[in-house]
Design an enzyme around this catalytic site. Structure first.
Site, mmCIF file in Angstrom:
data_model
loop_
_atom_site.group_PDB
_atom_site.id
_atom_site.type_symbol
_atom_site.label_atom_id
_atom_site.label_comp_id
_atom_site.label_asym_id
_atom_site.label_seq_id
_atom_site.Cartn_x
_atom_site.Cartn_y
_atom_site.Cartn_z
ATOM 1 N N HIS A 1 -4.216 10.706 -0.131
ATOM 2 C CA HIS A 1 -2.986 10.422 -0.893
ATOM 3 C C HIS A 1 -2.290 11.779 -1.088
ATOM 4 C CE1 HIS A 1 -0.154 8.611 -3.491
ATOM 5 N NE2 HIS A 1 -0.938 8.059 -4.389
ATOM 6 N N LYS B 1 2.693 -13.824 7.777
ATOM 7 C CA LYS B 1 2.687 -14.747 8.937
ATOM 8 C C LYS B 1 1.797 -14.208 10.049
ATOM 9 C CE LYS B 1 7.595 -15.326 8.057
ATOM 10 N NZ LYS B 1 8.875 -14.847 8.584
ATOM 11 N N ARG C 1 3.435 3.968 -9.898
ATOM 12 C CA ARG C 1 3.993 5.325 -9.856
ATOM 13 C C ARG C 1 4.507 5.737 -8.476
ATOM 14 N NH1 ARG C 1 0.848 4.680 -13.853
ATOM 15 N NH2 ARG C 1 -0.278 3.454 -12.330
ATOM 16 N N THR C 2 3.691 5.551 -7.460
ATOM 17 C CA THR C 2 4.046 6.115 -6.155
ATOM 18 C C THR C 2 5.313 5.444 -5.612
ATOM 19 O OG1 THR C 2 1.695 6.452 -5.801
ATOM 20 C CG2 THR C 2 3.124 6.739 -3.886
ATOM 21 N N ARG D 1 1.899 2.657 2.127
ATOM 22 C CA ARG D 1 0.590 2.479 1.457
ATOM 23 C C ARG D 1 -0.095 1.288 2.087
ATOM 24 N NH1 ARG D 1 -0.793 2.700 -4.867
ATOM 25 N NH2 ARG D 1 -0.476 4.896 -4.338
HETATM 26 N N1 CP Z 1 -1.402 7.554 -8.788
HETATM 27 C C1 CP Z 1 -1.001 6.475 -8.082
HETATM 28 O O1 CP Z 1 -1.088 6.435 -6.851
HETATM 29 O O2 CP Z 1 -0.528 5.459 -8.851
HETATM 30 P P1 CP Z 1 0.000 4.057 -8.303
HETATM 31 O O3 CP Z 1 -1.189 3.352 -7.680
HETATM 32 O O4 CP Z 1 0.542 3.354 -9.506
HETATM 33 O O5 CP Z 1 1.047 4.332 -7.265
#
Ligand code: CP
Length: 309
Positions: free
Chosen positions: A139, A90, A61-62, A111
């Site tokens: 998040h 590497k 999603r993100t 991320r």
């Molecule tokens: N909610 C969320 O962060 O989903 P993903 O890990 O799929 O990005």
């Protein structure tokens, strides 16, 4: 309002700033696509801008909603979608990667499995860094889309919410709990004993006057809330797999449970594993798929504000 700033934690936001993002989200939702009336509207708001998605951990999603958000606004995206396919394999460190990639783009969504990675990256980046999840830390854009979902339900100013599941390792609930305290929400933390909300987070929340209670069984509080925010157990964060096996399967949302509060709104940041019965997906209570869709307009708002458009 916070043009060119980094977005690292919900603690960095005031309530006024969050409201500003949510209002901008409402304006941009017609460009977000999906199945709505405005699905074919186009915007060139971010034409000429480039987003770099740097994802050192899996995401559906993100990463994709950041990409769609940028493209729906006329911008472009470059992707590093796994460390295995980049020079991290590497041995390149994150600081060097940020120093290079920040010269290739106008904004970075990062991320990373290490808590604090985004804040550290921000200190080396001339372009805005958006924390798209740092280990068990934060998040913040997930929180913004969670708040937008709650706002759409007209519950933001009268919210009693149960955060359920892995409150120890779940970064979505760490981010969300603090933001909810700004709206005066009543917070119920429901988890197995081993996965309780960390003490330091509860202390912070109490300091800002949040009303908190804790339970181990959702049945104890379901009649007192208008939203259930369910989370999966974060298996990948357990240092010891035997500790995971002790808590897996200890809670589950079922249609039988919802009969105790027929109007309750059920949210989940997704992915869900087995903590929500499949039957629940078909109820009027389930909002987690539309919640995931709101990731697009919310991230459109965040990108446009940070890029001053
Ligand atoms: N909610 C969320 O962060 O989903 P993903 O890990 O799929 O990005």
């Amino acid at each position: 309002m916070f043009t060119k700033r980094h977005i690292i934690s919900t603690r960095d936001f005031t309530k006024e700033e969050i409201d500003y993002v949510l209002n901008r989200t409402e304006e941009l939702e017609i460009y977000a696509g999906g199945q709505g009336e405005g699905a074919r509207k186009k915007s060139g708001l971010l034409e000429g801008k480039i987003l770099a998605n740097l994802f050192y951990e899996p995401s559906t999603r993100t990463r994709l909603s950041f990409e769609v958000a940028m493209k729906r606004l006329g911008g472009e995206v470059i992707n590093l979608s796994s460390p295995e396919t980049s020079s991290a394999a590497k041995g390149e460190n994150l600081v060097d990667t940020i120093k290079v990639v920040s010269e290739y783009c106008d904004i970075i969504a990062l991320r990373h499995p290490k808590e604090g990675a985004s804040r550290m990256a921000a200190s080396f980046s001339p372009v805005p860094i958006i924390n798209a999840g740092d280990g068990a830390g934060q998040h913040p854009t997930q929180t913004l889309l969670d708040l937008y979902t709650i706002k759409k339900e007209n519950l933001l100013d009268k919210l009693a919410i149960a955060l359920i599941g892995d409150l120890k390792y779940g970064r979505t609930v760490h981010s969300l709990a603090y933001a909810l305290s700004l709206y005066g929400a009543k917070l119920f933390f429901v988890s197995p004993e081993a996965l309780r909300m960390p003490e330091e987070i509860k202390m912070d929340l109490r300091e800002v006057g949040a009303e908190i209670s804790e339970a181990t069984d959702i049945k104890e509080v379901i009649e007192d809330v208008n939203v259930l925010y369910v989370t999966r157990i974060q298996r990948e964060r357990f240092p010891d797999p035997t500790e995971y096996s002790k808590v897996v399967g200890t809670y589950r949302i079922t249609t039988e449970l919802i009969k105790r509060n027929e109007d309750v709104v059920i949210m989940h940041p997704l992915p869900k594993i087995d903590e929500i019965d499949g039957e629940v997906d078909r109820t009027k209570n389930a909002r987690y798929f539309i919640q995931a869709f709101y990731g697009i307009p919310v991230r459109m708002a965040v990108l446009s504000i940070l890029l001053d458009r």
